[in-house]
Design an enzyme around this catalytic site. Structure first.
Site, PDB file in Angstrom:
ATOM      1  N   ARG A  97       8.413  -5.818   3.918  1.00 30.35           N
ATOM      2  CA  ARG A  97       9.282  -4.700   3.509  1.00 30.35           C
ATOM      3  C   ARG A  97       9.604  -3.769   4.672  1.00 30.35           C
ATOM      4  O   ARG A  97      10.687  -3.205   4.752  1.00 30.35           O
ATOM      5  CB  ARG A  97       8.573  -3.946   2.375  1.00 30.35           C
ATOM      6  N   LYS A 132       0.019   0.123  -0.355  1.00 30.85           N
ATOM      7  CA  LYS A 132      -0.594  -0.075  -1.666  1.00 30.85           C
ATOM      8  C   LYS A 132      -1.990  -0.689  -1.508  1.00 30.85           C
ATOM      9  O   LYS A 132      -2.108  -1.913  -1.292  1.00 30.85           O
ATOM     10  CB  LYS A 132       0.286  -0.988  -2.525  1.00 30.85           C
ATOM     11  N   HIS A 158      -3.472   3.773  13.259  1.00 28.83           N
ATOM     12  CA  HIS A 158      -2.603   4.829  13.797  1.00 28.83           C
ATOM     13  C   HIS A 158      -3.266   6.207  13.847  1.00 28.83           C
ATOM     14  O   HIS A 158      -2.778   7.086  14.561  1.00 28.83           O
ATOM     15  CB  HIS A 158      -1.323   4.952  12.968  1.00 28.83           C
ATOM     16  N   ASP A 205      -0.561  -6.498  14.277  1.00 25.80           N
ATOM     17  CA  ASP A 205       0.307  -5.740  13.369  1.00 25.80           C
ATOM     18  C   ASP A 205       1.685  -5.617  14.029  1.00 25.80           C
ATOM     19  O   ASP A 205       1.790  -5.604  15.253  1.00 25.80           O
ATOM     20  CB  ASP A 205      -0.323  -4.352  13.183  1.00 25.80           C
ATOM     21  N   HIS A 234       3.393  -3.044  14.162  1.00 26.35           N
ATOM     22  CA  HIS A 234       3.433  -1.722  14.798  1.00 26.35           C
ATOM     23  C   HIS A 234       2.373  -1.635  15.902  1.00 26.35           C
ATOM     24  O   HIS A 234       1.285  -2.205  15.773  1.00 26.35           O
ATOM     25  CB  HIS A 234       3.179  -0.619  13.770  1.00 26.35           C
ATOM     26  N   GLY A 264       6.564   4.894  -5.110  1.00 22.74           N
ATOM     27  CA  GLY A 264       7.528   4.511  -4.082  1.00 22.74           C
ATOM     28  C   GLY A 264       6.962   4.369  -2.685  1.00 22.74           C
ATOM     29  O   GLY A 264       7.671   3.953  -1.770  1.00 22.74           O
TER      30      GLY A 264
END
Length: 426
Positions: free
Chosen positions: A266, A27, A137, A172, A174, A23
């Site tokens: 996503r 990945k 990050h 990105d 973020h 979940g």
């Protein structure tokens, strides 16, 4: 667009075997899927392909704390209960879970970025690609946002051994907070991040956050709202990066190409097409400055390989067809089996006046940047300013027959053994 740019590409087939857990949106398998597309498009013929030589834990401590690196080395799913305090202290557990082979995974993706930076330093390549990297990050002693070791920071430190000034660009969705924080007070590294801002991870990257001390005006943040489309992104990216190139004149560029800014991601909320995303890559490439190109975010499994494969084609200057070649993961790309997909009809919440206001504010910051900054920065190596040590890597020997099956290409390794790994098949 084809030219004589020397492009190197780092990939280890093991990267796709690591799994964050059931979940979890991150990945590593997407890197293997990307590689498979790159091979089946024949793009490997235009690049030198390397398996990264693994760096030591000491190399990670050029940025990260000893305690943190040691913790990453020893923690496993089986002994987690013995390290409850450290898990909390180093922010490992939920977004950044403990999984089998965690340290080896970090070592692998980080090695590609550092080895790549070393190749640029030694003028062996003009462009280096490591799609497994870009985990922007991670902090000095803390995991964050699916990132454990900040390969971007470590690669920049490697580049600073040779180059007076290094530019870091982040597309990105973020904010590239870990990289900005690492270089917030120096004028030898400029960070430029274009990201979603406001009630969104990691919550940093306001336009007013522009650096500190010697680094004032060397952190460039473009905060954006939902729905950024190709035209809007191009209209802000090109003027800002063009101005940075004029005033900062970097000796090398690190470009983080997080694919979570694509339409339909996503976790993302932008509306960029693959071509719109790649337009940034093409523009940076046009300056003919040594480039390290990294991956990053990207959580819709079928779209990330499309994006990074197309950007590989842009970097090597080789056009590719929209019809996808047959590959090991062909069924992921149905029902159309095309490289480029239409974007959604989501509204763009970024008005022209808002984008112009922020753009002008950033151009004003950049007008205050001194012509040639000159403060030293510690890169973790005593002789780094005069004689950067080279990193040894396994190198693919040039083949006479470009059309030879990539799976059976012969690799030469240090021991002199010849081996036939299915390296290029992923």
């Amino acid at each position: 667009m084809s030219d004589n740019r020397r492009v190197s590409y780092f990939y280890d087939a093991e990267v796709g075997n690591y799994h964050y857990g059931q979940g979890h949106p991150m990945k590593p398998h997407r890197v293997r899927m990307t590689h498979n597309l790159v091979v089946n498009y024949g793009l490997y013929r235009k690049m030198e392909v390397f398996r990264p030589r693994l760096i030591s834990p000491t190399a990670m401590t050029r940025f990260h704390s000893d305690d943190y690196v040691n913790f990453l080395k020893v923690i496993t799913p089986d002994n987690m209960q013995d390290y409850v305090r450290q898990l909390q202290r180093f922010n490992v557990g939920e977004d950044c879970p403990v999984f089998d082979g965690l340290y080896e995974f970090c070592q692998l993706y980080t090695s590609g970025s550092i080895n790549g930076a070393s190749r640029l330093n030694e003028n062996q390549s003009d462009i280096v690609i490591n799609w497994a990297g870009g985990l922007h990050h991670a902090k000095k002693a803390e995991a964050s946002g699916f990132c454990y070791v900040n390969d971007c920071v470590l690669a920049i430190l490697e580049l600073l051994k040779k180059h007076e000034r290094v530019l870091y660009i982040d597309i990105d969705v973020h904010h590239g907070d870990g990289v900005e924080e690492a270089f917030y007070a120096t004028n030898r590294v400029m960070t430029a991040s274009f990201h979603k801002f406001g009630e969104y991870f990691p919550g940093t990257g306001d336009v007013k956050d522009s650096g500190y001390g010697d680094g004032t005006n060397y952190a460039i943040n473009f905060p954006l709202n939902d729905g950024m489309d190709d035209a809007s992104f191009r209209n802000i990216f090109r003027p800002v990066i063009g101005k940075i190139m004029d005033v900062f004149a970097p000796g090398a560029v690190v470009l983080q190409c997080g694919a979570d800014s694509l339409s339909g991601d996503r976790l993302g909320c932008f509306n960029l097409s693959v071509k719109g995303h790649a337009d940034c890559v093409e523009f940076v490439r046009s300056f003919n400055i040594p480039m390290l190109v990294l991956g990053g975010g990207g959580y819709t499994l079928r779209n990330v390989p499309r994006c990074w494969t197309y950007e590989t084609s842009v970097l090597v200057g080789e056009p590719v067809t929209d019809d996808l070649p047959f590959n090991d993961y062909f069924e992921y790309f149905g029902p159309d089996y095309r490289l480029h997909l239409p974007v959604s009809n989501m509204a763009n919440a970024n008005t022209s006046s808002y984008l112009d206001t922020i753009k002008n504010q950033l151009l004003d910051y950049l007008s205050k940047v001194e012509a040639v900054p000159g403060t030293q920065i510690q890169t973790g190596q005593v002789d780094s300013q005069t004689n950067p040590r080279s990193m040894q890597m396994e190198v693919e020997q040039e083949d006479q027959d470009d059309d030879q099956n990539p799976e059976s290409r012969v690799f030469e390794v240090e021991s002199g053994r010849r081996e036939h790994p299915a390296e290029l098949a992923g």
